[in-house]
Enzyme design. Structure first.
Site, PDB file in Angstrom:
ATOM      1  N   CYS A  69       0.790  -1.244   0.000  1.00  0.00           N
ATOM      2  CA  CYS A  69       0.000   0.000   0.000  1.00  0.00           C
ATOM      3  C   CYS A  69       0.818   1.289   0.000  1.00  0.00           C
ATOM      4  CB  CYS A  69      -1.012   0.041   1.143  1.00  0.00           C
ATOM      5  SG  CYS A  69      -2.274  -1.237   1.034  1.00  0.00           S
ATOM      6  N   ASP A  70       2.140   1.207  -0.085  1.00  0.00           N
ATOM      7  CA  ASP A  70       2.942   2.431  -0.188  1.00  0.00           C
ATOM      8  C   ASP A  70       4.256   2.131  -0.912  1.00  0.00           C
ATOM      9  OD1 ASP A  70       3.467   5.140   0.087  1.00  0.00           O
ATOM     10  OD2 ASP A  70       4.257   4.950   2.132  1.00  0.00           O
TER      11      ASP A  70
END
Length: 156
Positions: free
Chosen positions: A15-16
């Site tokens: 997610c990043d």
């Protein structure tokens, strides 16, 4: 890419994905993915509505938090941004404000620097990542392209 493929096979979505979260371990020569603070761990979490990540690396669908989207496909987009930056030293979507950045990402408004000679296979790899979600390459597709690129470049 192998680290991302592995996390996905374990039903973990980082997610990043961004350059700052990719480290090179000098002693082993391995590339390591770090900072799983935003990660989603669950095979059923594939469709998501929460937004996390760094705007420069976010997929267009992440700018519409009212709609669900595929986190795995959003990470493919981020991978494309990372590869673009590694090859060119520039972000594919350049802007001075977050709103301008969002607009460019939503329009998928990017070009390769004209002054740079970028291998056509690498261009295809990046373009396969920076597509609308419904046309974006899968991790399996990208692994095939990656192997072809390494083979054609003489990398073992």
């Amino acid at each position: 890419m192998h680290a991302l493929s592995y996390t996905h096979s374990q039903h973990v979505v980082h997610c990043d994905i961004k350059l700052e979260n990719i480290l090179w371990e000098e002693s082993s020569g391995r590339v390591v993915l770090v900072d799983f603070g935003c990660a989603a761990v669950d095979p059923e979490i594939n469709e998501q509505t929460r937004v996390c990540g760094t705007p420069w690396y976010m997929a267009p669908e992440q700018f519409h938090p009212e709609r669900s989207f595929d986190l795995y496909k959003a990470e493919i987009w981020s991978l494309g941004v990372v590869v673009f930056v590694l090859l060119t030293g520039l972000f594919p979507f350049r802007a001075t404000t977050n709103e301008e950045l969002k607009t460019k990402i939503l329009k998928m408004d990017y070009t390769f620097p004209a002054s740079m000679q970028i291998n056509s296979n690498l261009r295809r790899f990046i373009k396969s990542c920076l597509q609308p979600a419904n046309r974006r390459a899968s991790m399996e597709d990208l692994e095939g392209l990656f192997e072809v690129n390494c083979y054609s470049a003489g990398v073992q």
